[in-house]
Design a protein around this motif. Structure first.
Motif, short mmCIF file in Angstrom:
data_model
loop_
_atom_site.label_atom_id
_atom_site.label_comp_id
_atom_site.label_asym_id
_atom_site.label_seq_id
_atom_site.Cartn_x
_atom_site.Cartn_y
_atom_site.Cartn_z
N LEU A 173 6.62 2.68 -9.28
CA LEU A 173 6.57 1.54 -8.37
C LEU A 173 5.59 0.47 -8.86
N SER A 174 4.46 0.91 -9.41
CA SER A 174 3.46 -0.04 -9.88
C SER A 174 3.95 -0.86 -11.06
N HIS A 175 4.80 -0.26 -11.89
CA HIS A 175 5.31 -0.96 -13.07
C HIS A 175 6.64 -1.66 -12.82
N ASN A 176 7.22 -1.48 -11.64
CA ASN A 176 8.53 -2.07 -11.34
C ASN A 176 8.53 -2.71 -9.95
N SER A 184 6.60 -3.21 1.85
CA SER A 184 5.66 -3.01 2.95
C SER A 184 6.04 -1.84 3.85
N LEU A 185 7.27 -1.36 3.73
CA LEU A 185 7.74 -0.25 4.56
C LEU A 185 7.63 1.10 3.86
N LEU A 186 7.03 1.12 2.66
CA LEU A 186 6.80 2.39 1.97
C LEU A 186 5.48 2.96 2.46
N LEU A 187 5.56 3.89 3.43
CA LEU A 187 4.37 4.41 4.10
C LEU A 187 4.27 5.91 3.94
N CYS A 188 3.03 6.40 3.91
CA CYS A 188 2.79 7.84 3.84
C CYS A 188 3.18 8.50 5.16
N GLN A 193 -4.22 12.30 7.79
CA GLN A 193 -5.22 11.24 7.69
C GLN A 193 -4.71 10.01 6.94
N LEU A 194 -3.58 10.15 6.24
CA LEU A 194 -2.99 9.02 5.53
C LEU A 194 -1.68 8.55 6.18
N ASN A 195 -1.38 9.05 7.36
CA ASN A 195 -0.14 8.67 8.04
C ASN A 195 -0.06 7.15 8.23
N LYS A 196 1.08 6.58 7.83
CA LYS A 196 1.34 5.14 7.93
C LYS A 196 0.55 4.30 6.91
N TYR A 197 -0.12 4.95 5.96
CA TYR A 197 -0.85 4.20 4.94
C TYR A 197 0.12 3.69 3.89
N PRO A 198 0.05 2.42 3.49
CA PRO A 198 1.01 1.86 2.52
C PRO A 198 0.81 2.47 1.13
N ILE A 199 1.89 2.96 0.55
CA ILE A 199 1.81 3.57 -0.79
C ILE A 199 1.37 2.55 -1.83
N MET A 200 1.85 1.32 -1.70
CA MET A 200 1.53 0.30 -2.69
C MET A 200 0.06 -0.13 -2.62
N ALA A 201 -0.68 0.32 -1.60
CA ALA A 201 -2.10 -0.03 -1.48
C ALA A 201 -2.99 0.91 -2.28
N PHE A 202 -2.43 2.02 -2.79
CA PHE A 202 -3.22 2.94 -3.60
C PHE A 202 -3.56 2.28 -4.93
#
Length: 267
Positions: A173-176, A184-188, A193-202
């Motif tokens: 995802l980071s490279h593409n 914005s809808l890709l959520l844990c 403790q990470l529920n609803k955290y955006p994957i792209m924010a890592f």
């Protein structure tokens, strides 16, 4: 008179007057110029009597649960396959064989939990893949590597498990980023403790411990094979060297075995 010169000529004339019928449309479907619409007909499997000239196949809002081996006949011209809002739980690795021209595949709103790279290998022309609203916790990196022409990917509304297992997907995802729609809808979905955290924010530092300690299955197999072998070899070597040492010291304590027999009186 040209049509009465012989039996073969008569047959040719009849064929011209009565052209061969077009392939039948599957029961409970609507067909028009390569477009086959089988939506909302309570189908439990893919219709078998699909014409080879089918270019778009709509199978949404049915009750299909499994795509088994070669679920589709050879459809060399199929460009779009739509299967949303079914009950798909399993797609066999050979389910999509014969769909090499496919450009768009919609598998959204189903019950998929795992996908294998082998499933997508036949889809060398696929440009758009929709996996939204399934039950995917992670995605094998080989799935996306099997799609060289992929231009658009939808993964929203899945319960992604944000642990070390999601690292390959995060890297892709980071490279593409330009290929991922609805980022914005890709959520844990887990851990809690990470529920609803955006994957792209890592960031890369979030997976530092995974990169340092992760071991592949090949590593574990190597340990199980080499470990016992090395242990047995070391025991054999130690026993062998110990035996040589004992014999050496024993011979040193008994030097008479090394002297020549005395045959003279003055010995």
């Amino acid at each position: 008179m040209g049509c009465w010169r012989g039996p073969s000529t008569i047959l040719a004339c009849l064929l011209l007057l009565h052209p061969l019928p077009l392939p039948a449309c599957p029961i409970a479907c609507r067909c028009s110029s390569g477009d086959v619409d089988c939506r909302e007909h309570a189908l439990c499997e893919v219709p078998h009597s699909l014409a080879t000239n089918t270019s778009m196949l709509w199978l949404g809002y049915n009750f299909i649960t499994v795509l088994g081996p070669r679920s589709f006949p050879a459809l060399p011209g199929l460009l779009l396959l739509s299967l949303p809002h079914n009950r798909l739980q399993l797609i066999h690795s050979q389910a999509l064989v014969g769909l090499g021209a496919l450009q768009e595949l919609d598998l959204s709103d189903n019950y998929l939990t795992t996908l294998t790279p082998e499933t997508f290998l036949p889809l060398t022309s696929l440009a758009k893949l929709n996996l939204g609203n399934n039950r995917l916790g992670e995605l094998e990196p080989g799935v996306l590597r099997a799609l060289p022409q992929l231009r658009a990917l939808l993964l929203q509304d899945n319960p992604w498990v944000c642990s070390c297992g999601i690292l390959p997907l995060w890297r892709w995802l980071s490279h593409n980023r330009e290929k991922v729609q609805e980022k914005s809808l890709l959520l844990c979905g887990a851990p809690e403790q990470l529920n609803k955290y955006p994957i792209m924010a890592f960031g890369n530092e979030s997976f530092r411990q995974c990169q340092e300690t992760s071991l592949s299955a090949q590593h574990y197999i190597t340990f199980f094979i080499v470990g016992p072998f090395s242990f047995m070899a070391s025991i054999f070597f130690c026993t062998f060297m110990g035996s040589i040492t004992v014999v050496y010291h024993k011979l040193r304590r008994e030097p008479r075995f090394w002297r020549r027999p005395c045959i003279c009186r003055g010995c």
